[in-house]
Design an enzyme around this catalytic site. Structure first.
Site, PDB file in Angstrom:
ATOM      1  N   SER A 140     -42.924 -28.976 -21.376  1.00 52.38           N
ATOM      2  CA  SER A 140     -42.716 -27.982 -22.349  1.00 52.38           C
ATOM      3  C   SER A 140     -41.065 -27.806 -22.759  1.00 52.38           C
ATOM      4  O   SER A 140     -40.273 -28.297 -21.538  1.00 52.38           O
ATOM      5  CB  SER A 140     -43.161 -26.746 -22.078  1.00 52.38           C
ATOM      6  OG  SER A 140     -43.010 -25.405 -23.064  1.00 52.38           O
ATOM      7  N   TYR A 153     -44.257 -19.095 -17.123  1.00 51.92           N
ATOM      8  CA  TYR A 153     -44.381 -20.106 -17.758  1.00 51.92           C
ATOM      9  C   TYR A 153     -43.361 -21.149 -17.698  1.00 51.92           C
ATOM     10  O   TYR A 153     -43.470 -22.398 -17.369  1.00 51.92           O
ATOM     11  CB  TYR A 153     -44.733 -19.966 -19.244  1.00 51.92           C
ATOM     12  CG  TYR A 153     -45.260 -21.045 -20.085  1.00 51.92           C
ATOM     13  CD1 TYR A 153     -46.532 -21.577 -19.929  1.00 51.92           C
ATOM     14  CD2 TYR A 153     -44.277 -21.897 -20.897  1.00 51.92           C
ATOM     15  CE1 TYR A 153     -47.321 -22.416 -20.438  1.00 51.92           C
ATOM     16  CE2 TYR A 153     -44.809 -23.011 -21.637  1.00 51.92           C
ATOM     17  CZ  TYR A 153     -46.170 -23.214 -21.348  1.00 51.92           C
ATOM     18  OH  TYR A 153     -46.926 -24.276 -22.116  1.00 51.92           O
TER      19      TYR A 153
END
Length: 294
Positions: A140, A153
């Site tokens: 990501s 995250y």
């Protein structure tokens, strides 16, 4: 780098019931790959499998369960005869201030995104070594830059990036290639779930361009599939993410300065934020764990 045709290749995709995983399964199948879908939503997996063009199968498994993933790896190889491609995509997210976060939800993000990826790699590496195949780890933008309100995250995606880079050096001599795919905010259930919280949505919209946009899923998946065909070490779901690699060393200081300003601005609104897993995938994960506990 020349492309490897996907016709007849066997591809495993985790987290394949929805979002990035589902779209990748569809695009890989359309190019002639046989696809094994792995996830926690058997009905959704069956539906996705039924819409694919060629041969496919679906397996229910929690990617953090080593025994389950070893079983799946064996059954996939028995069903299709080999495994050429593994896409470690399964992931969940939670947002909000770390100090107020739910410890169980925070830990689950690390377990699914980081530990689940390593369990997936461990289970399928023997088959990939036999086929001289390719493991693609979905990371990501969060692996490239830290962000407030996203501690779990960001930590998990930075972790899987480092894991994949390390693994590449270990298994390259066996003919196994390892890649990392980076995506910015992409139109999935996870992102839409995060946007249900007005504070998180507004914070994201205040990011500098082009990081403040939500990008369509289809073109991002096309870029990832092209990276799979090339067995690329780095794959970028959005064009501008490649440029982030050159400036990532400066980003923690910049985010630290700007983030403090934004936290002061939004501080009064942070009370009472939702602290569980976000999106339909997060709900599916929570349901599966509740069923297992019962």
């Amino acid at each position: 780098m020349s492309r490897v045709g996907l016709e007849g290749q066997v591809a495993v995709v985790t987290g394949a019931a929805r979002g990035v995983g589902e779209m990748l399964a569809r695009k890989l199948s359309a190019r002639g790959a046989k696809v094994a879908l792995v996830g926690l939503e058997p009905d959704a997996l069956k539906e996705v499998s039924g819409r694919l063009h060629g041969d496919s199968g679906h397996w229910y498994a929690d990617v953090t369960d080593h025994a389950a993933m070893v079983r799946v790896a064996g059954e996939v190889k028995e069903r299709f005869g080999k495994v050429d491609i593994v896409v470690a995509n399964a992931g969940v997210a939670t947002g909000g201030p770390f100090a107020d976060s739910d410890p169980d939800a925070w830990r689950r993000v690390i377990e699914v995104n980081l530990i689940g990826s390593t369990v997936t790699g461990r289970a399928f590496l023997p088959a990939l070594a036999q086929s001289r195949g390719y493991l693609l780890q979905i990371a990501s933008l969060a692996a490239l830059t830290p962000a407030p309100m996203m501690t779990a995250y960001c930590a998990s995606k930075a972790g899987v990036e480092a894991y994949a880079h390390s693994l590449r050096a270990e298994v390259g001599h066996q003919g196994v290639r390892v890649g990392v795919a980076y995506l910015s905010w992409t139109d999935t259930d996870m992102v839409r779930g995060a946007d249900q919280d007005g504070t998180m949505r507004e914070l994201r919209q205040r990011l500098p361009w082009p990081a403040n946009r939500t990008y369509p899923l289809g073109p991002a998946a096309e870029r990832i599939v092209a990276g799979i065909e090339r067995r690329s070490s780095h794959v970028y779901g959005q064009w501008w993410l490649r440029g982030m690699q050159g400036v990532r060393g400066c980003l923690p200081a910049l985010v630290g300065t700007v983030g403090q300003r934004e936290m002061r601005r939004f501080g009064p609104r942070l009370q009472g934020m939702r602290i569980g897993l976000v999106g339909a995938g997060g709900e599916a994960d929570e349901r599966a764990r509740a069923t297992h506990r019962d």
